[in-house]
Every structure is written in C-alpha cells, then in structure tokens.
Design a protein around this motif. Sequence first.
Motif, PDB file in Angstrom:
ATOM      1  N   UNK A   1      11.654  69.818 -45.972  1.00 30.23           N
ATOM      2  CA  UNK A   1      12.803  70.613 -46.360  1.00 30.23           C
ATOM      3  C   UNK A   1      13.738  70.775 -45.340  1.00 30.23           C
TER       4      UNK A   1
ATOM      5  N   UNK B   1      15.364  72.522 -39.962  1.00 28.58           N
ATOM      6  CA  UNK B   1      14.305  72.476 -41.029  1.00 28.58           C
ATOM      7  C   UNK B   1      14.174  73.773 -41.587  1.00 28.58           C
ATOM      8  N   UNK B   2      13.924  73.918 -43.088  1.00 28.42           N
ATOM      9  CA  UNK B   2      14.059  74.873 -43.633  1.00 28.42           C
ATOM     10  C   UNK B   2      12.615  75.218 -44.093  1.00 28.42           C
ATOM     11  N   UNK B   3      11.827  74.289 -44.642  1.00 29.97           N
ATOM     12  CA  UNK B   3      10.582  74.610 -44.869  1.00 29.97           C
ATOM     13  C   UNK B   3       9.600  73.356 -44.616  1.00 29.97           C
TER      14      UNK B   3
ATOM     15  N   UNK C   1      16.981  78.766 -40.552  1.00 29.33           N
ATOM     16  CA  UNK C   1      16.333  77.706 -40.064  1.00 29.33           C
ATOM     17  C   UNK C   1      15.079  77.937 -39.599  1.00 29.33           C
TER      18      UNK C   1
END
Lengths: 136, 136
Positions: free
Chosen positions: B59, B125-127, B10
């Motif tokens: 994302x 949140x990843x991106x 993350x």
Amino acid sequence: MTTAPYEIRPIGHVESSITGREAAPKQGFEGAPDAWLVLDADVAEGIRDLAAGDEVFVLTWLHRARRDVLAVHPRDDPRNPETGVFSTRSQDRPNPIGLHRVRVAAVEGRRVRVRDLEAFDGTPIVDVKPVIAGGR
Amino acid sequence: MTTAPYEIRPIGHVESSITGREAAPKQGFEGAPDAWLVLDADVAEGIRDLAAGDEVFVLTWLHRARRDVLAVHPRDDPRNPETGVFSTRSQDRPNPIGLHRVRVAAVEGRRVRVRDLEAFDGTPIVDVKPVIAGGR
C-alpha cells in the motif's frame, strides 16, 4: 528519508452485525455476515458505477488497533510463533489499514451491500477499488 | 457520521526507475521494472519474516494525486467514459492509497526487491500485507 504525515479522511463507514473484538472472524471467508458500506453524501458520486456482482477491495481504518506493534502471534494465538506484522494481517500495525476483498450484492443510493466483510460496525471506510485481472 | 481524520505515517519509500507521470505503466502487469521497498529503520523489524517468493500487497500513498476528484476517464483516456473513481484504479481519489500486488524477489536487510511494482521513485509506502487464500 523524511516524509510528511498524510491525512486520511474517511469516505463512509461500515454497518455490520459484528460489534465486539471477540466476535470478529479472523478472515472474511470463514463466514462473516453481509454488511453495508455507507458512503458519505459528499463522495457518493464515486460509487455511481458500482453494481451487484462487482468484486472490490474495501480499505478500512482499523481505529481500535495499536500502532506501536511490529511483531504479533498470528490470529492472536500464542501457539503461533511471533511474526513480523508485515507478514500478517494483524490489525495492530503502524498504519492500521484493513484490506477486504468482497463482492457487491446490491447498491441502494449511497449504501452498498457486500458479502463476507470482516469489519466491525462503525469501522471507517477509506477507499473502494475494483479487483482487476489476476486479483490485483 | 462524523469521524476524525487519521494520520498516515509512511513506513518507507519506493526506489524505482519510474520517475515521471508519463512513464508509469497503468498496471503493473503491463511491464513495470523491478523496484525496491526501502523500510524505515524504526519499523524494519516488521519485515523480518518476509522472504523471496512471498506475494504481498504493498500500500502506497500517491502523493501527487488530486483528492477532490470523484469521476475520471479510466487510464486517462478521454475515449473511456467518465466513471466513478471507486470503480477505477485512478490515483486521483479522496484517499489516494495505491494498492499493488507484487512478488518479493529478495530481502536485504531493510530493503525488499519486488517484481512488477507500478510506483514512482520516492513514493511513500504505508503498509505491506501478505496475499492470503483466494487473493484476498
């Protein structure tokens, strides 16, 4: 904030005539060839309602990317000023997930033919989602 | 095709007033409150070019999801016919990545205020990616 890492398990892979980094168009709409999404057998049930004409987002894992990059020259062009990666579509980013909006051309078993997919042959697929109202 | 699992790390988390599964709107445009993206310090450079007014895809990792589900009743409504998950936005899916198209309202250091984000407080949140021509 401490958060655990999470594991992506690919659900399939891309079959495409794009095989080298240099050949890949920078955006799908600049003219990527048709390609296939080949789903793994154990998740193929998940595409049972996909049909020709559907618009979907395909999420991929950009396995050739560098993950330690936080700023890039967009489109790999040194004339473009260096830009924070979260304002670009660079494949080099902390979590190299590709996001591709494509249209389904045909579904044949667990193979889905799509138009305008900018992705290398063999790219792992991690998710497929319908495009909903407002292009979300 | 054999492919290794990949690790998501993350890059931050969501701050939101949405705290329970029942309270979450099914789609952002049905009226999610404003929320904050709080980036981790070690990747904050990546948002240096984000600005109010930008439209971005966020994302997320839907950490409460079930990953062994391949068909669902859309919107958790049993009156909707069971549908393959890749034709739905169900959070239950093999790789539970959330895709949210939002507009940046403000950037304050490594905190980004966004409009209409449907995500629980604390969601990883990843991106973050810019929306490009054609909503891609």
